[in-house]
Design an enzyme around this catalytic site. Structure first.
Site, mmCIF file in Angstrom:
data_model
loop_
_atom_site.group_PDB
_atom_site.id
_atom_site.type_symbol
_atom_site.label_atom_id
_atom_site.label_comp_id
_atom_site.label_asym_id
_atom_site.label_seq_id
_atom_site.Cartn_x
_atom_site.Cartn_y
_atom_site.Cartn_z
ATOM 1 N N GLU A 216 76.653 -29.913 21.696
ATOM 2 C CA GLU A 216 76.737 -29.839 23.148
ATOM 3 C C GLU A 216 75.623 -30.639 23.804
ATOM 4 O O GLU A 216 74.441 -30.423 23.502
ATOM 5 C CB GLU A 216 76.639 -28.386 23.616
ATOM 6 C CG GLU A 216 77.739 -27.487 23.100
ATOM 7 C CD GLU A 216 77.555 -26.054 23.561
ATOM 8 O OE1 GLU A 216 78.549 -25.426 23.912
ATOM 9 O OE2 GLU A 216 76.407 -25.567 23.579
ATOM 10 N N CYS A 217 75.970 -31.546 24.707
ATOM 11 C CA CYS A 217 75.032 -32.282 25.530
ATOM 12 C C CYS A 217 73.950 -32.955 24.662
ATOM 13 O O CYS A 217 74.227 -33.928 23.987
ATOM 14 C CB CYS A 217 74.436 -31.377 26.599
ATOM 15 S SG CYS A 217 73.759 -32.278 28.013
ATOM 16 N N GLY A 218 72.716 -32.445 24.651
ATOM 17 C CA GLY A 218 71.692 -33.043 23.807
ATOM 18 C C GLY A 218 72.083 -33.069 22.351
ATOM 19 O O GLY A 218 71.743 -34.007 21.614
ATOM 20 N N SER B 64 80.686 -32.530 23.261
ATOM 21 C CA SER B 64 80.897 -32.723 24.692
ATOM 22 C C SER B 64 79.576 -32.568 25.428
ATOM 23 O O SER B 64 78.642 -31.937 24.926
ATOM 24 C CB SER B 64 81.901 -31.703 25.235
ATOM 25 O OG SER B 64 82.104 -31.876 26.629
#
Length: 249
Positions: free
Chosen positions: A141-143, A231
């Site tokens: 997720e993200c990072g 994502s």
């Protein structure tokens, strides 16, 4: 590309090193009238969500948690444990091996502040790649997704290779790229969450799903690559128990 070098910032929660001094200065500028507060208001306690079914009973999930990966909803950890998962935490910065695990969660954080340490830890990169090649589940997720990319470039132009699980490159931007609540449908299940990031991701990979904002605008892409789900969207696990069980199961 410039050679990898150590960032002057050291991790989550310290991206504004003089934050306490800034808050003190702002407080000194407040007028006396700003110290007045209205009478307290009582709110009824929110009902506790029902415990999820033990759909992850016995599953061992390794969770990245250190200065580079620290954005984790406590409710998500509680959800996984309530669903029967056994959690182990590890540091992609310092550890040389993954804990024994069936699935892996790479949550959000600030990998761009730790490019050198992340790319230098070749044994950890090898361990995560081995997990991926064994087709064991990974949620990034993200990072965590930035770490899963082929390369990541920080705000100063420093670029370094990352895990290489996702055929993508990411670079930091000086301005906020996305912020807000979003909802997506993945595998027939609706999941809610939010997004907050300064980076931009470039990839030729077609998304498996596309999130939407509350006002109906296009939101974040959700990618599936082998056993990897990635994502910018931070999933709120209790909003989609069956999906989370499928992602980690």
């Amino acid at each position: 590309m410039p050679a990898c070098r150590t960032s002057s910032r050291t991790g989550a929660g310290r991206e504004v090193p003089d934050i306490e001094a800034r808050i003190d200065r702002a407080a000194d500028l407040l007028p006396e009238s700003a110290l007045w507060l209205p009478e307290p208001v009582s709110f009824p306690a929110a009902p506790r969500p029902a415990a999820p079914p033990p759909s992850l009973a016995g599953r061992r999930i390794a969770v990245a948690r250190d200065e580079a990966f620290g954005f984790i909803y406590p409710a998500n950890l509680a959800f996984l444990e309530s669903a029967g998962a056994r959690l182990s935490f590890f540091s992609p910065l310092r550890d040389t091996a993954l804990p024994e695990c069936d699935a892996l969660w790479l949550p959000g954080g600030y990998p761009e502040l730790h490019l050198c340490a992340l790319t230098a830890n070749r044994t950890m990169i090898g361990a995560i790649r081995e997990h991926f090649l064994a087709e064991r589940p990974i949620l990034a997720e993200c990072g965590g997704m930035l770490y899963a990319c082929e390369r990541l470039e920080d705000a100063s132009g420093t670029s370094a290779p990352m895990l290489g699980l996702l055929p993508a490159q990411a670079r930091m931007q000086p301005r906020l790229a996305a912020l807000g609540m979003q909802e997506a449908e993945l595998g027939g299940h609706a999941v809610r969450g939010h997004t907050f990031h300064y980076s931009m991701l470039e990839t030729g990979l077609e998304p498996a799903a596309l999130a939407r904002t509350p006002d109906g605008r296009k939101g974040e892409r959700i990618f599936r690559q082998g056993s990897l789900t990635a994502s910018y969207m931070h999933f709120y696990f209790p909003s989609a128990p069956e999906l989370i069980a499928a992602l980690f199961g």
